[in-house]
Write a protein that holds these residues in place. Structure first.
Motif, PDB file in Angstrom:
ATOM      1  N   MET A   1       0.833  -1.187   0.000  1.00 25.32           N
ATOM      2  CA  MET A   1       0.000   0.000   0.000  1.00 25.32           C
ATOM      3  C   MET A   1       0.872   1.243   0.000  1.00 25.32           C
ATOM      4  N   SER A   2       0.502   2.229  -0.782  1.00 25.75           N
ATOM      5  CA  SER A   2       1.246   3.474  -0.879  1.00 25.75           C
ATOM      6  C   SER A   2       0.740   4.467   0.150  1.00 25.75           C
ATOM      7  N   ASN A   3       1.617   5.406   0.507  1.00 21.55           N
ATOM      8  CA  ASN A   3       1.266   6.460   1.454  1.00 21.55           C
ATOM      9  C   ASN A   3       1.462   7.823   0.827  1.00 21.55           C
ATOM     10  N   LEU A   4       0.501   8.700   1.067  1.00 21.33           N
ATOM     11  CA  LEU A   4       0.569  10.076   0.607  1.00 21.33           C
ATOM     12  C   LEU A   4       1.184  10.930   1.710  1.00 21.33           C
ATOM     13  N   VAL A   5       2.121  11.792   1.331  1.00 24.00           N
ATOM     14  CA  VAL A   5       2.700  12.746   2.282  1.00 24.00           C
ATOM     15  C   VAL A   5       2.789  14.094   1.577  1.00 24.00           C
ATOM     16  N   ALA A   6       2.259  15.137   2.214  1.00 22.64           N
ATOM     17  CA  ALA A   6       2.333  16.502   1.693  1.00 22.64           C
ATOM     18  C   ALA A   6       2.934  17.389   2.772  1.00 22.64           C
ATOM     19  N   VAL A   7       4.018  18.077   2.420  1.00 27.47           N
ATOM     20  CA  VAL A   7       4.719  18.942   3.365  1.00 27.47           C
ATOM     21  C   VAL A   7       4.854  20.325   2.743  1.00 27.47           C
ATOM     22  N   ALA A   8       4.467  21.359   3.495  1.00 26.96           N
ATOM     23  CA  ALA A   8       4.543  22.738   3.030  1.00 26.96           C
ATOM     24  C   ALA A   8       5.880  23.355   3.412  1.00 26.96           C
ATOM     25  N   PHE A   9       6.383  24.211   2.523  1.00 26.54           N
ATOM     26  CA  PHE A   9       7.625  24.934   2.734  1.00 26.54           C
ATOM     27  C   PHE A   9       7.388  26.415   2.441  1.00 26.54           C
ATOM     28  N   PRO A  10       8.240  27.288   2.957  1.00 26.49           N
ATOM     29  CA  PRO A  10       8.010  28.721   2.758  1.00 26.49           C
ATOM     30  C   PRO A  10       8.217  29.201   1.324  1.00 26.49           C
ATOM     31  N   ASP A  11       8.984  28.429   0.512  1.00 23.80           N
ATOM     32  CA  ASP A  11       9.251  28.872  -0.858  1.00 23.80           C
ATOM     33  C   ASP A  11       9.518  27.686  -1.785  1.00 23.80           C
ATOM     34  N   ARG A  12       9.498  27.988  -3.072  1.00 21.11           N
ATOM     35  CA  ARG A  12       9.703  26.934  -4.077  1.00 21.11           C
ATOM     36  C   ARG A  12      11.134  26.392  -4.057  1.00 21.11           C
ATOM     37  N   ALA A  13      12.106  27.251  -3.777  1.00 26.44           N
ATOM     38  CA  ALA A  13      13.501  26.803  -3.781  1.00 26.44           C
ATOM     39  C   ALA A  13      13.720  25.680  -2.768  1.00 26.44           C
ATOM     40  N   THR A  14      13.142  25.814  -1.582  1.00 30.33           N
ATOM     41  CA  THR A  14      13.275  24.766  -0.571  1.00 30.33           C
ATOM     42  C   THR A  14      12.591  23.483  -1.038  1.00 30.33           C
ATOM     43  N   ALA A  15      11.393  23.624  -1.622  1.00 32.08           N
ATOM     44  CA  ALA A  15      10.675  22.448  -2.131  1.00 32.08           C
ATOM     45  C   ALA A  15      11.483  21.744  -3.212  1.00 32.08           C
ATOM     46  N   GLU A  16      12.157  22.497  -4.071  1.00 33.61           N
ATOM     47  CA  GLU A  16      12.978  21.885  -5.118  1.00 33.61           C
ATOM     48  C   GLU A  16      14.193  21.165  -4.531  1.00 33.61           C
ATOM     49  N   LEU A 146      -0.210   8.327   6.463  1.00 31.87           N
ATOM     50  CA  LEU A 146       0.624   7.491   7.328  1.00 31.87           C
ATOM     51  C   LEU A 146      -0.150   7.091   8.579  1.00 31.87           C
ATOM     52  N   ASP A 147       0.283   6.006   9.224  1.00 30.01           N
ATOM     53  CA  ASP A 147      -0.323   5.676  10.510  1.00 30.01           C
ATOM     54  C   ASP A 147       0.122   6.728  11.526  1.00 30.01           C
ATOM     55  N   ASP A 148      -0.555   6.787  12.664  1.00 34.77           N
ATOM     56  CA  ASP A 148      -0.315   7.849  13.648  1.00 34.77           C
ATOM     57  C   ASP A 148       1.136   7.922  14.113  1.00 34.77           C
ATOM     58  N   ASP A 149       1.749   6.777  14.379  1.00 38.42           N
ATOM     59  CA  ASP A 149       3.139   6.770  14.862  1.00 38.42           C
ATOM     60  C   ASP A 149       4.091   7.335  13.811  1.00 38.42           C
ATOM     61  N   ALA A 150       3.949   6.909  12.572  1.00 35.76           N
ATOM     62  CA  ALA A 150       4.829   7.381  11.507  1.00 35.76           C
ATOM     63  C   ALA A 150       4.621   8.868  11.241  1.00 35.76           C
ATOM     64  N   GLU A 151       3.362   9.315  11.294  1.00 36.53           N
ATOM     65  CA  GLU A 151       3.082  10.737  11.078  1.00 36.53           C
ATOM     66  C   GLU A 151       3.689  11.586  12.194  1.00 36.53           C
ATOM     67  N   GLN A 152       3.544  11.137  13.443  1.00 38.41           N
ATOM     68  CA  GLN A 152       4.135  11.876  14.562  1.00 38.41           C
ATOM     69  C   GLN A 152       5.660  11.936  14.461  1.00 38.41           C
ATOM     70  N   ARG A 153       6.262  10.850  14.022  1.00 39.12           N
ATOM     71  CA  ARG A 153       7.719  10.823  13.853  1.00 39.12           C
ATOM     72  C   ARG A 153       8.148  11.828  12.783  1.00 39.12           C
ATOM     73  N   LEU A 154       7.426  11.871  11.659  1.00 40.68           N
ATOM     74  CA  LEU A 154       7.719  12.828  10.595  1.00 40.68           C
ATOM     75  C   LEU A 154       7.540  14.258  11.098  1.00 40.68           C
ATOM     76  N   ARG A 155       6.424  14.533  11.766  1.00 42.02           N
ATOM     77  CA  ARG A 155       6.185  15.880  12.303  1.00 42.02           C
ATOM     78  C   ARG A 155       7.298  16.294  13.271  1.00 42.02           C
ATOM     79  N   HIS A 156       7.705  15.375  14.132  1.00 41.48           N
ATOM     80  CA  HIS A 156       8.752  15.674  15.109  1.00 41.48           C
ATOM     81  C   HIS A 156      10.070  16.039  14.415  1.00 41.48           C
ATOM     82  N   VAL A 157      10.436  15.256  13.396  1.00 43.80           N
ATOM     83  CA  VAL A 157      11.690  15.517  12.674  1.00 43.80           C
ATOM     84  C   VAL A 157      11.637  16.892  12.006  1.00 43.80           C
TER      85      VAL A 157
END
Length: 166
Positions: A1-16, A146-157
């Motif tokens: 199963m695939s997981n979707l992850v979307a993370v916002a950044f302040p600008d396009r350069a960081t996203a690139e 993501l499951d709750d544990d994996a999402e919390q780990r990503l948020r923490h990092v």
């Protein structure tokens, strides 16, 4: 199963930069992506999707392989490879697989003006290899499957990096 992850950044350069890091990690087989898109929102509120070209290369490669094999049967392998590569690339460009474009545009509309987001559909990954690589960019998780544990780990990092950057 695939997981979707979307993370916002302040600008396009960081996203690139994040996208380039994910591309390198994919080459190193630390992550396997099905789709990867940068979504930007300009100062006027217009949302734009920037598809990753790195993932589309598989269509041409697969087409060349099959075309070469078919060409061998008819004693013209180079011609078969060329036709197969062109067909595979065209099919890959016309086929919209992965995350729904309207969904990504809706997420992009929630970004701050001038902001960007990286939206990836992850087939599989090795979090112990991937998380340290993306931790340096900060960012804010805006959507995951993501499951709750994996999402919390990503948020923490990501939050740890964002807190040290301020």
């Amino acid at each position: 199963m695939s997981n979707l992850v979307a993370v916002a950044f302040p600008d396009r350069a960081t996203a690139e930069e994040v996208m380039a890091t994910l591309g390198r990690l994919q080459t190193e087989h630390a992550i396997e992506l099905e789709d990867a898109v940068i979504v930007t929102r300009d100062d006027k509120g217009k949302v734009k999707l920037h598809q990753s070209n790195k993932l589309a290369a598989g269509g041409a490669l697969g087409g060349a392989l099959w075309g070469g094999l078919i060409g061998l049967i008819f004693f013209v392998p180079l011609f078969g490879m060329a036709i197969g590569a062109a067909t595979g690339a065209a099919t890959g460009a016309l086929t919209d697989v992965g995350v729904d474009d309207n969904f990504m545009k809706d997420l992009g509309a929630k970004l701050q003006p001038g902001g960007a987001a990286v939206i990836v559909l992850i087939h599989k990954s090795t979090p112990d290899k991937v998380l340290p690589e993306i931790a340096g960019f900060g960012g804010e998780v805006i959507q995951t499957s993501l499951d709750d544990d994996a999402e919390q780990r990503l948020r923490h990092v990501l939050e740890t990096r964002s807190a040290t950057a301020v």
